[in-house]
Design a protein around this motif. Structure first.
Motif, PDB file in Angstrom:
ATOM      1  N   LYS A  28      -6.309  -0.339  -2.782  1.00 52.64           N
ATOM      2  CA  LYS A  28      -5.464   0.123  -1.677  1.00 52.64           C
ATOM      3  C   LYS A  28      -4.197  -0.719  -1.578  1.00 52.64           C
ATOM      4  O   LYS A  28      -3.116  -0.205  -1.320  1.00 52.64           O
ATOM      5  N   TYR A  59      -5.083   5.388  -3.380  1.00 51.47           N
ATOM      6  CA  TYR A  59      -5.787   5.811  -2.170  1.00 51.47           C
ATOM      7  C   TYR A  59      -7.190   5.244  -2.034  1.00 51.47           C
ATOM      8  O   TYR A  59      -7.584   4.754  -1.002  1.00 51.47           O
ATOM      9  N   PRO A  66       0.818  -1.227   0.000  1.00 48.51           N
ATOM     10  CA  PRO A  66       0.000   0.000   0.000  1.00 48.51           C
ATOM     11  C   PRO A  66       0.845   1.267   0.000  1.00 48.51           C
ATOM     12  O   PRO A  66       2.024   1.242   0.365  1.00 48.51           O
ATOM     13  N   LEU A  88      -3.746   2.546   5.131  1.00 48.73           N
ATOM     14  CA  LEU A  88      -4.753   2.120   4.157  1.00 48.73           C
ATOM     15  C   LEU A  88      -4.928   0.606   4.157  1.00 48.73           C
ATOM     16  O   LEU A  88      -6.027   0.087   4.044  1.00 48.73           O
TER      17      LEU A  88
END
Ligand code: ZN
Length: 686
Positions: free
Chosen positions: A287, A292, A193, A198
């Motif tokens: 993710k 994002y 990630p 996240l």
């Protein structure tokens, strides 16, 4: 079940009585299986955990789950799950979906560490997707035939009963539909990630646990079964269409999960244009590979700078500037989604007026639960309509070279055939959304419903009228296939009607040939179908067509379908769809960027001369079975120089792009898997 047996009366323990019973156990309508609405990551967030676990209601089918050796992998009418992991060499234990405990518990509980649950999840989502297509199409779906070369070197095709599904096929952040192996291959990988907040870095992500990825890959397989030539990159839209359609199916299926839908309607106060889970795809995947939000957002995306979500407005340059097929596909997804939003807004408008005493402005705070339910019901209904419209339109598409403009025309025509009175303005919503993104239909002066709708073929009374040739054929075909539900038999009957057989007089191919092409109607049939039918060998050779002594210029029957659908007014519409294809060898040149055709070659030797390419023409004939007449002919002319130029330029661009791209593919396995049907286009950006 009926039985009789002797029992002792338990009160005095003496008297014996005979008890008989007749119990009827009916087959259940559904097999209920628990699974994720999205993917496992949604269960790790407080906000979404409660709605992420849902129960898939899979239409009941007997499942073979054992063989002489004991338990085997689930095998049903459409697919077989094979849980072999080549990178570890392990066969995971099969899940037994017939086990009584499993049945009573609505399947295994969602668990990322349980491979048997993984098998259950792919089964549930694939079957749900198939069912959505069959409901809309009004017939059973078929996988594309397996083609092979016989001893004589001729191409033959063979019925594919089941797709093989490998939940743990590759260690890779990707998933694939493999059109030659007739397989769905799901990868798994360690997350990388963009930020540890996240997704947990290094944790394993399984693509076989993502509803969206499974639905996406299944749609590729279904679409390949409907239109096999859409694999060919003859136009930038064709492969993009494949990608878009796969995403559209996944997206609109979200709206059939009522718990999720109500939750999101409550959260957004009914405003589906604001950020919500329903319009996003493959959250966990996105993710885990370093972006994002979700991987693909149809309605909006995260702005990298502000890290805020912004809605896509649609821009007239979208269609012109996005050429990579996943990006280009996103333009179509966004158009369809925006058409859905317009239709939804129109439908909820009166409800909002009632709920707000006429102002339409919702007060601060949460919505009343009744209002949430009402809005959710409308959203579900509208989403169902839009998905059905999109799927039905597939029968109205040309068999090759589909463009987004063709698809819009198919949508409008198909919908007009189903719903005469468009009081909810669905058709206008579609047109507006396409127009906003710069998608137009080629050769039309305007984008009105009337222009976009294909013209109904004029009825003729002439003896050579196309209807006359087809009447008996259409009747017999519909009678024989109308009540058949066995996919293998449907396939055999269809082949028999296409090619003919010893016991069966003439197939459609031969009928067209004898009664049409070689008869007086030849010229007219060329006009209708957009194909060329010169009768002698020399003319065929000069035009780059294949000649056959028995039939003259060769052509092929691609599909033959019966579609039976009920309109909202309760009318039954019965159509027979026939597609015709023809190929031609074209040699061309680009001199100072000016295109010209320099010659033709016969495209059956396997050798393609320099600057030569295979060019196809084709048409989709739609017959109305009740009026016994041709309704539409949707065609791509084989003599269309503009299309030749377009294909020539596009394929040389593609060759250049691919040779640059192939430098990044590190091994042969990956190169062969990264074919047209992978979920991701490239990992290089991440
Ligand atoms: Zn794809």
């Amino acid at each position: 079940m009926s039985s009789s047996f002797i029992i002792k009366n338990p009160l005095d323990n003496k008297t014996t009585q005979t008890m008989t019973s007749t119990v009827k156990y009916t087959t259940p309508a559904y097999r209920k299986l628990r699974g994720y609405a999205f993917d496992p990551s949604m269960s790790l967030q407080m906000e979404t955990a409660e709605v992420n676990k849902i129960v898939y209601k899979v239409v009941w089918e007997p499942l073979e789950t054992d063989n002489e050796l004991g338990t085997s992998y689930p095998r049903g009418e459409y697919l077989e799950i094979i849980d072999y992991d080549p990178s570890t060499g392990v066969f995971y234990t099969p899940v037994d979906l017939n086990n009584q405990h499993t049945i009573m518990e609505e399947g295994l509980a969602p668990d990322i560490n349980n491979p048997q649950f993984h098998q259950q999840m792919v089964y549930a989502v694939i079957m749900t997707t198939i069912n959505n297509f069959e409901k809309a199409l009004g017939r059973k779906i078929q996988w594309s035939d397996r083609s092979y070369q016989n001893e004589k070197g001729e191409f033959e095709s063979e019925f594919v009963e089941r797709l093989n599904v490998f939940p743990h096929a590759v260690r890779q952040a990707n998933a694939f539909y493999h059109p030659d192996k007739k397989s769905l291959l799901f990868g798994y990988f360690e997350a990388f990630p963009a930020s540890a907040s996240l997704h947990m870095p290094g944790s394993t992500v399984f693509t076989c646990l993502s509803h969206d990825i499974i639905a996406h890959e299944t749609t590729h397989a279904i679409l390949d079964g409907l239109h096999r030539r859409y694999i060919e990159p003859s136009h930038p839209d064709t492969r993009a269409f494949h990608e878009a359609f796969a995403d559209i199916t996944a997206l609109f299926q979200h709206f059939s999960f009522s718990e999720v839908l109500e939750h999101q309607i409550a959260k957004t106060k009914g405003n589906l244009e604001s950020q919500n889970l329903l319009g996003q795809l493959a959250q966990e995947f996105g993710k885990a590979v370093g972006s994002y939000g979700s991987l693909r957002d149809a309605i909006g995306s995260y702005d990298k700078q502000s890290k805020k979500w912004v809605m896509h407005e649609g821009n007239p340059m979208d269609y012109q500037t996005n050429m990579e097929f996943h990006d280009r596909g996103a333009v179509l997804v966004s158009a369809i989604f925006s058409a859905f939003i317009s239709a939804y807004k129109k439908r909820i408008h009166p409800i909002l007026r009632i709920a707000t005493g006429g102002t339409g402005v919702l007060p601060e705070g949460e919505l009343h639960p009744d209002l949430v339910r009402e809005l959710s019901a409308i959203a579900a209904k509208t989403a169902g309509h839009v998905l059905r419209i999109c799927v039905r339109a597939l029968d109205y598409c040309p068999p090759i070279d589909i463009t987004f403009g063709d698809y819009l025309r198919a949508i409008i025509t198909a919908d007009k055939d189903m719903v005469s009175d468009d009081d909810m303005d669905y058709r206008i919503a579609f047109i507006e959304a396409f127009q906003k993104r710069g998608v137009f239909a080629k050769g039309l002066k305007n984008m009105s419903v009337e222009s976009l709708c294909y013209k109904v073929h004029p009825e003729t009374n002439a003896a050579e009228g196309i209807e006359k040739i087809f009447v008996d054929f259409l009747r017999e075909f519909s009678q024989e296939i109308g009540y058949e539900t066995d996919r293998g038999k449907i396939h055999d009957i269809t082949r028999k009607f296409i090619t003919g057989s010893k016991e069966f007089k003439m197939g459609i191919h031969q009928r067209i040939n004898l009664k049409f092409i070689q008869g007086p109607g030849g010229k007219r049939f060329s006009e209708i179908s957009g194909l060329l039918f010169p009768g002698n060998e020399k003319d065929c050779k000069d035009l780059g067509l294949i000649f056959s002594r028995s039939t003259g210029a060769k052509f092929q029957i691609g599909n033959l379908w019966l579609a039976v659908r009920a309109t909202p007014e309760g009318k039954i519409v019965r159509h027979v769809v026939i597609t015709l294809l023809q190929k031609r060898g074209v040699i061309a040149s680009l001199d100072h960027d000016r295109f010209s055709v320099t010659g033709y070659f016969t495209p059956n030797t396997g050798e393609i001369p320099e600057n030569g390419f295979i060019f196809r023409g084709g048409c989709t004939l739609i017959f109305d079975l009740d009026a016994l007449r041709l309704r539409y002919a949707v065609k791509k002319d084989i003599d269309d120089i503009q299309r030749m130029e377009q294909q020539f330029r596009y394929s040389s661009d593609l060759r250049n792009a691919e040779s640059a791209h192939s430098l990044y593919l590190d091994n042969e396995e990956m190169a062969s898997l990264s074919g047209p049907f992978s979920f991701m286009h490239s990992l290089i950006h991440h």
